[in-house]
Scaffold this active site. Structure first.
Site, PDB file in Angstrom:
ATOM      1  N   CYS A 133       2.674  -3.652   4.077  1.00 45.82           N
ATOM      2  CA  CYS A 133       1.770  -2.578   4.500  1.00 45.82           C
ATOM      3  C   CYS A 133       2.275  -2.117   5.867  1.00 45.82           C
ATOM      4  CB  CYS A 133       0.299  -3.030   4.522  1.00 45.82           C
ATOM      5  SG  CYS A 133      -0.159  -4.216   5.803  1.00 45.82           S
ATOM      6  N   THR A 151       1.600  -2.880   9.078  1.00 50.89           N
ATOM      7  CA  THR A 151       1.973  -3.968   9.986  1.00 50.89           C
ATOM      8  C   THR A 151       2.293  -5.258   9.239  1.00 50.89           C
ATOM      9  OG1 THR A 151      -0.298  -4.756  10.213  1.00 50.89           O
ATOM     10  CG2 THR A 151       0.465  -3.080  11.812  1.00 50.89           C
ATOM     11  N   HIS A 182       6.459 -32.406   6.968  1.00 54.61           N
ATOM     12  CA  HIS A 182       5.732 -31.156   6.782  1.00 54.61           C
ATOM     13  C   HIS A 182       4.754 -31.220   5.612  1.00 54.61           C
ATOM     14  CE1 HIS A 182       8.450 -29.517   9.720  1.00 54.61           C
ATOM     15  NE2 HIS A 182       9.488 -29.877   8.971  1.00 54.61           N
ATOM     16  N   ASP A 206       0.863  -1.170   0.000  1.00 49.61           N
ATOM     17  CA  ASP A 206       0.000   0.000   0.000  1.00 49.61           C
ATOM     18  C   ASP A 206       0.907   1.229   0.000  1.00 49.61           C
ATOM     19  OD1 ASP A 206       0.916   0.280   2.621  1.00 49.61           O
ATOM     20  OD2 ASP A 206      -1.045   0.035   3.540  1.00 49.61           O
ATOM     21  N   HIS A 211       8.957 -25.170   6.598  1.00 49.54           N
ATOM     22  CA  HIS A 211       7.916 -26.008   7.185  1.00 49.54           C
ATOM     23  C   HIS A 211       6.545 -25.834   6.547  1.00 49.54           C
ATOM     24  CE1 HIS A 211      10.179 -26.722  11.240  1.00 49.54           C
ATOM     25  NE2 HIS A 211      10.935 -26.947  10.177  1.00 49.54           N
TER      26      HIS A 211
END
Length: 149
Positions: A69, A71, A137, A12, A102
């Site tokens: 962005c 966070t 995994h 963003d 993983h």
């Protein structure tokens, strides 16, 4: 340039500068960079940028996606709504390495208000150099994919 060596980057408006630094960094390592993020600081909604990048990865046009962005959380949530996307938000290199090893993550999300430039580049490097380990995994990753049906 093949999809195997292409990375899509988007963000963003809050993360334009860091996205451009990351783009130059990965290009210097030989990756083909597809930068679809905004170039001006006007407010722009992160969901559309997370989705657009995720669609390029899900279609096979790009091997990986890196999205940013404030966070890293919101844009990651949007990307994960696209089928076949496994995106994790990381604020440290260990987590970035683990989501590849993983979880076979194909996208990485970073919060520009959470990490600085140097740490962001370390996170990107950890993500891009790690390989999916498969083995024990693989069934878990398959279970994640089965949730999309």
């Amino acid at each position: 340039m093949t999809a195997g060596n292409r990375i899509v980057l988007s963000s963003d408006h809050t993360a334009i500068q860091l996205r451009q630094v990351i783009a130059a960094h990965v290009a210097a390592q030989g990756w083909g960079v597809i930068d679809i993020g905004p170039t001006t600081p006007e407010s722009t909604p992160y969901p559309q940028h997370g989705e657009a990048a995720a669609r390029l990865v899900a279609s096979g046009d790009c091997r990986f996606g890196i999205i940013l962005c404030g966070t890293g959380q919101g844009i990651m949530m949007a990307a994960n709504k696209v089928k076949a996307i496994r995106c994790g938000v990381c604020a440290d290199p260990f987590s970035a390495r683990m989501i590849r090893q993983h979880n076979d993550a194909n996208m990485l999300s970073i919060g520009v208000r959470v990490v600085g430039e140097g740490l962001a580049l370390d996170i990107v490097d950890a993500f891009l150099t790690a390989q999916f380990e498969g083995g024990r995994h693989a069934p878990r990753v398959e279970m994640i994919g089965a949730l999309e049906r």
